[in-house]
Scaffold this active site. Sequence first.
Site, mmCIF file in Angstrom:
data_model
loop_
_atom_site.group_PDB
_atom_site.id
_atom_site.type_symbol
_atom_site.label_atom_id
_atom_site.label_comp_id
_atom_site.label_asym_id
_atom_site.label_seq_id
_atom_site.Cartn_x
_atom_site.Cartn_y
_atom_site.Cartn_z
ATOM 1 C CG HIS A 1 -1.903 -1.025 1.372
ATOM 2 N ND1 HIS A 1 -2.059 -1.789 2.500
ATOM 3 C CD2 HIS A 1 -2.865 -1.442 0.515
ATOM 4 C CE1 HIS A 1 -3.066 -2.626 2.336
ATOM 5 N NE2 HIS A 1 -3.571 -2.451 1.137
ATOM 6 C CE LYS B 1 -11.185 -6.841 2.336
ATOM 7 N NZ LYS B 1 -9.934 -6.216 1.989
ATOM 8 N NE ARG C 1 -2.922 -7.094 -4.458
ATOM 9 C CZ ARG C 1 -3.676 -7.258 -3.366
ATOM 10 N NH1 ARG C 1 -3.156 -7.766 -2.279
ATOM 11 N NH2 ARG C 1 -4.946 -6.930 -3.373
HETATM 12 P P1 ADP Z 1 -9.886 -3.347 -0.385
HETATM 13 O O1 ADP Z 1 -10.587 -3.990 0.767
HETATM 14 O O2 ADP Z 1 -10.608 -2.182 -0.974
HETATM 15 O O3 ADP Z 1 -9.356 -4.271 -1.437
HETATM 16 P P2 ADP Z 1 -7.188 -3.171 0.592
HETATM 17 O O4 ADP Z 1 -6.785 -2.453 1.811
HETATM 18 O O5 ADP Z 1 -7.081 -4.649 0.590
HETATM 19 O O6 ADP Z 1 -8.650 -2.662 0.323
HETATM 20 O O7 ADP Z 1 -6.411 -2.594 -0.642
HETATM 21 C C1 ADP Z 1 -6.522 -1.247 -1.044
HETATM 22 C C2 ADP Z 1 -5.951 -1.095 -2.439
HETATM 23 O O8 ADP Z 1 -4.559 -1.385 -2.394
HETATM 24 C C3 ADP Z 1 -6.547 -2.037 -3.477
HETATM 25 O O9 ADP Z 1 -6.587 -1.358 -4.712
HETATM 26 C C4 ADP Z 1 -5.557 -3.178 -3.525
HETATM 27 O O10 ADP Z 1 -5.591 -3.840 -4.764
HETATM 28 C C5 ADP Z 1 -4.262 -2.411 -3.336
HETATM 29 N N1 ADP Z 1 -3.208 -3.269 -2.791
HETATM 30 C C6 ADP Z 1 -3.289 -4.133 -1.760
HETATM 31 N N2 ADP Z 1 -2.109 -4.761 -1.558
HETATM 32 C C7 ADP Z 1 -1.261 -4.272 -2.501
HETATM 33 C C8 ADP Z 1 0.110 -4.547 -2.855
HETATM 34 N N3 ADP Z 1 0.810 -5.474 -2.239
HETATM 35 N N4 ADP Z 1 0.659 -3.844 -3.870
HETATM 36 C C9 ADP Z 1 -0.080 -2.920 -4.539
HETATM 37 N N5 ADP Z 1 -1.370 -2.639 -4.289
HETATM 38 C C10 ADP Z 1 -1.956 -3.295 -3.289
#
Ligand code: ADP
Length: 166
Positions: free
Chosen positions: A17, A41, A90
């Site tokens: 992130h 979640k 990803r």
């Molecule tokens: P959500 O519940 O909306 O998917 P997340 O917190 O899991 O929220 O992720 C927020 C954003 O960050 C999403 O667009 C997700 O695809 C992206 N993301 C999560 N992990 C990674 C990573 N390792 N590298 C790049 N982007 C990521």
Amino acid sequence: MTIALYPGSFDPLTNGHLDVATRAAKLFEKLIIGIYDTPNKRLMFSTTERVELARKATEHLPNVEVTSFTGLTTEFARSLGAKTMVRGMRTGSDFEREFDLAMMNKRLNPDLELVCLMASQEYQFLSSSILKEVARLGGKVENLVPPNVLKALQEKLSLEAVESVK
Ligand code: ADP
């Protein structure tokens, strides 16, 4: 001013992130990390904790702000005056999910454009859920999260361990 919204659950914020936020902050005058209050979640961290963790981890980025939100992401973007939404992508299933979300969001707010940044190679397989699972099982996660998140994870897990023997 070009304002972009980077929304998500961030439970907790990982280096994946942070990598996306750092890169996006170079593209826009202001980047707002929007922490969704009630994702569908099971959460490890409360909204306040998730906001605090993300704030501390991004305090070196002057044009990044962190705030929580409820309700539709598209409405939150409108209220901020954000014309762009940033998401990280990803390999594999992210595309399908982001594509569906993007189509729906376009109907809800046609003025909002989506910018997807490809995850950096080292974080392609990093997700908050895998991170939490590995940390719970005692695996090393030092290189996967910022130092303040690592500390909070360790504290949370030792609390969970205490609760489980009660
Ligand atoms: P959500 O519940 O909306 O998917 P997340 O917190 O899991 O929220 O992720 C927020 C954003 O960050 C999403 O667009 C997700 O695809 C992206 N993301 C999560 N992990 C990674 C990573 N390792 N590298 C790049 N982007 C990521």
